[in-house]
Design a protein around this motif. Structure first.
Motif, PDB file in Angstrom:
ATOM      1  N   SER A  83      42.991  37.497  46.406  1.00 49.49           N
ATOM      2  CA  SER A  83      44.359  38.078  47.090  1.00 49.49           C
ATOM      3  C   SER A  83      45.030  37.070  47.406  1.00 49.49           C
ATOM      4  O   SER A  83      44.737  36.106  48.151  1.00 49.49           O
ATOM      5  N   SER A 126      48.379  38.024  48.757  1.00 45.17           N
ATOM      6  CA  SER A 126      49.220  38.973  49.641  1.00 45.17           C
ATOM      7  C   SER A 126      48.707  38.999  51.093  1.00 45.17           C
ATOM      8  O   SER A 126      47.714  39.547  51.359  1.00 45.17           O
ATOM      9  N   GLN A 146      50.380  40.884  53.076  1.00 42.05           N
ATOM     10  CA  GLN A 146      50.529  42.475  53.450  1.00 42.05           C
ATOM     11  C   GLN A 146      49.191  43.146  52.846  1.00 42.05           C
ATOM     12  O   GLN A 146      49.004  44.044  53.563  1.00 42.05           O
ATOM     13  N   PHE A 147      48.877  42.942  51.713  1.00 43.74           N
ATOM     14  CA  PHE A 147      47.709  43.554  51.026  1.00 43.74           C
ATOM     15  C   PHE A 147      46.527  43.192  51.815  1.00 43.74           C
ATOM     16  O   PHE A 147      45.933  44.253  52.214  1.00 43.74           O
ATOM     17  N   GLU A 203      43.412  38.111  52.514  1.00 42.40           N
ATOM     18  CA  GLU A 203      44.038  36.871  51.915  1.00 42.40           C
ATOM     19  C   GLU A 203      42.878  35.983  51.475  1.00 42.40           C
ATOM     20  O   GLU A 203      42.037  35.487  52.295  1.00 42.40           O
ATOM     21  N   ASP A 228      52.268  42.690  46.279  1.00 43.90           N
ATOM     22  CA  ASP A 228      51.301  43.094  47.301  1.00 43.90           C
ATOM     23  C   ASP A 228      50.309  44.285  46.683  1.00 43.90           C
ATOM     24  O   ASP A 228      49.970  45.185  47.232  1.00 43.90           O
ATOM     25  N   THR A 272      47.143  49.934  46.631  1.00 49.31           N
ATOM     26  CA  THR A 272      48.029  49.350  47.767  1.00 49.31           C
ATOM     27  C   THR A 272      47.663  49.619  48.924  1.00 49.31           C
ATOM     28  O   THR A 272      46.847  50.548  48.991  1.00 49.31           O
ATOM     29  N   ILE A 324      55.394  48.421  51.297  1.00 53.08           N
ATOM     30  CA  ILE A 324      55.586  47.852  50.012  1.00 53.08           C
ATOM     31  C   ILE A 324      56.588  47.885  49.537  1.00 53.08           C
ATOM     32  O   ILE A 324      57.036  49.062  49.044  1.00 53.08           O
TER      33      ILE A 324
END
Length: 611
Positions: free
Chosen positions: A410, A412, A414-415, A418, A484, A512, A518
């Motif tokens: 990862s 992102s 936001q996702f 990380e 994301d 998502t 997003i």
């Protein structure tokens, strides 16, 4: 012997968009594109997306440029096939595709030394694929069971490529004859380093077209039916300067190379070896000195004795010369730029709990209802050579018979999660692996520091009828992050051991998060939602959709688990700003998401309702 169950799944919830699929709470999965023919990998760059279709008997391999619309299944355009190039230059399977500095890099096979289909790494400009196609590394040892797999580039620009083994456990046997020995009779496992073997020889267990009396005898790392070795012997390493039968690298390994060199193949450097099939490789997104590797463990190798009851171990027929049980699929890591590291195959595997190496002679690797004491494997290496090796631990245990494949970290915030690794498990390939139940068929998340595993997206079926539904996520084989959004490549409905093949069922899924906004699904998406006003809302909320091009639009209100609460709009919209009023007085207090899907991608905004 009790073997461990791996993975944490307590936070999974059913997904409303895809029945029969469980997903980590707070995330949403939807179909990006379907109708693909056994897609194997995906890459993004310069605002575009490309996938490879691997190629199966009767189905040609391709490279396709795709769009992921979300509102309706995306579009795919063929940009490269073998027919566009001279015969033999571009052959299946297409295993990986990677975009780097304006070029698409692809791992595949081509006609090479001895007229064998061998592994190759090539690149081309996506604006003119056939006109710019160039093979930069050829004659890799991929004529057998496993292929030249994943290509990855370090931040400093150096390339890395993983290469699978020719056989299941180091010996060519009856299980290999119909797959490739008939076409490449002299091929075998090629050594990446000089290896000294103990005396050995294995007699074929079942008859084949090349050995109808099943009396062929084959030694480790030797061609089929060339006899036993009665004393210690050395198999020399294959290198670019000292090729073996024209082959320039060894099996079960990862090599690095200089992509800018005048002779890219000549720049190959062995980084690590001792894998059965190192399918995926990727760098730690937070520490480029760490390279992660996914590896398929060795199997028993056989076939169903009763086609009407293929998962019955009582009728199972062993075909492989050196069956191995309970070699779990693992994740490994190496230190980039360090000494050459060794991970065990074909003589050492790993304890699924401690992750420490164990000798193949350990009773664990002969523990199966279809094996008895006469089937138990012994080491192949000479003792003096084995004593010189330092076998590394596994980083994480993935699972038994799960067929771990590609993965991505990862990138992102936001996702979320990380730097954690999102790893595909394409499924058990029962019964030829010695599996008699279905395992895998999921995407798992691994903590990049501790190696702890958690289920993330799971096909919840437990039978063939439940698993291989074309509308489901069937056999995930690779992942990639695009902004994301997590993209999952799904091979489709396929289980060769059960003779299940259904073309045009390959897909790309989009995952998502529902906890954050997003703004982009594609790199060029400019059809976006504004912030909701007010939020928190009591009686109603207003949101604008800004369109830079005409498009079909789907506007949906979702709850915090991704379930559809209300369809707000479905139709055509032109360029400009459209305003929507969302009545919130009828909604319970809580967190919701407003999602728009247009032909350019998806946009999502959080709505808080308070009464």
């Amino acid at each position: 012997m009790l073997l461990p169950l791996l993975g944490i799944s307590q936070n999974l919830v059913p997904d409303d968009n895809v029945p029969g699929v469980m997903i980590s709470q707070g995330y949403n999965i939807e179909l990006g594109i379907d109708g693909l023919n056994y897609p194997s990998n995906i890459t993004v760059g310069n605002g575009k997306i490309w996938v490879t279709e691997a190629g199966f008997p009767g189905v040609d391999p391709t490279v396709k440029e795709v769009t992921l619309n979300g509102a309706t299944p995306g579009m795919a355009t063929v940009i490269l096939t073998p027919a566009m190039l001279p015969p033999g230059m571009l052959m299946p399977p297409f295993t990986d595709i990677t975009f780097k500095d304006g070029l698409i890099w692809i791992s595949h096979r081509q006609v090479g030394a001895n007229d064998w289909l061998l592994g190759a790494v090539s690149h081309f400009d996506p604006a003119d694929p056939a006109g710019t196609f160039q093979t930069v590394i050829a004659n890799l040892p991929s004529a057998g069971d496993h292929q030249t797999n994943t290509i990855a580039f370090a931040p400093n620009g150096r390339g890395y490529v993983s290469i699978g083994s020719a056989t299941n456990s180091g010996v060519v046997g009856a299980d290999n004859v119909p797959k490739w020995v008939e076409d490449a009779p002299g091929f075998r496992d090629i050594a990446p380093v000089d290896i000294t073997f103990a005396p050995n020889g294995f007699t074929a267990l079942v008859p084949t077209s090349l050995d109808p009396d099943s009396n062929a005898v084959t030694a480790a790392y030797r061609a089929f039916d060339t006899g036993e070795e009665t004393s210690e012997y050395v198999v020399a390493a294959a290198t670019p300067t000292n090729p073996q039968d024209g082959i320039i690298a060894g099996v079960g390994s990862v090599y690095s190379f200089n992509p800018s060199a005048a002779d890219v193949a000549g720049s190959l450097v062995l980084e690590c070896w001792g894998f059965r099939n190192p399918f995926g490789i990727a760098f730690d997104a937070s520490d480029s000195s760490r390279l992660f590797i996914s590896n398929n463990g060795s199997d028993i190798r056989g076939q169903a004795g009763d086609p009407n009851d293929p998962l019955n171990p009582d009728t199972y027929v062993i075909q492989g010369n050196r069956p191995i049980s309970n070699d779990y699929d693992d994740m490994f890591e190496i230190t980039v730029g360090g000494d050459v590291e060794f991970f065990g195959w074909p003589d050492y595997f790993h304890d699924p709990v401690t992750k420490e190496p164990l000798s193949v002679a350990d009773a664990m690797f002969c523990n199966s209802p279809v094996l008895d004491s006469t089937d138990c494997a012994e080491p192949l290496f000479a003792q003096s050579f084995a004593n010189s090796l330092n076998v590394k631990d596994a980083f994480a245990t993935v699972g038994q018979f799960v067929s771990v494949t590609g993965f991505a970290p990862s990138t992102s915030a936001q996702f979320g999660f990380e730097n954690n690794l999102f790893v595909t498990e394409s499924g058990s390939f029962a019964p030829q692996t010695g599996a008699f139940t279905f395992t895998g068929y999921k995407v798992s998340r691994f903590d990049h520091i501790t190696g702890e595993k958690s289920d993330f997206v799971v096909n919840s079926g437990s039978t063939a009828d439940e698993l291989f539904v074309p509308e489901k996520m069937n056999k995930p084989v690779s992942t990639i992050f695009m902004g994301d959004t997590l993209l999952i490549v799904d091979l489709g409905v396929l289980e060769p051991g059960l003779d299940i093949y259904e073309s045009n069922t390959g897909k790309v899924w989009m995952v998502t998060t529902l906890s954050v906004g997003i703004d982009e699904l594609s790199a060029e998406n400019k059809n976006q939602l504004s912030q909701l006003m007010p939020s928190p809302a009591n009686t109603e909320a207003t949101i604008n959709l800004n369109m830079d091009s005409p498009s079909e639009v789907t506007l949906t209100l979702l709850d915090e688990c991704g379930r559809i609460v209300k369809n707000l709009y479905n139709g055509k919209r032109g360029v400009g700003t459209s305003t929507y009023i969302i009545p919130t007085s009828v909604l319970a207090s809580g967190i919701y998401m407003v999602r728009s899907i247009t032909e350019k991608g998806a946009s999502m905004r959080k709505l808080i309702v308070v009464h």
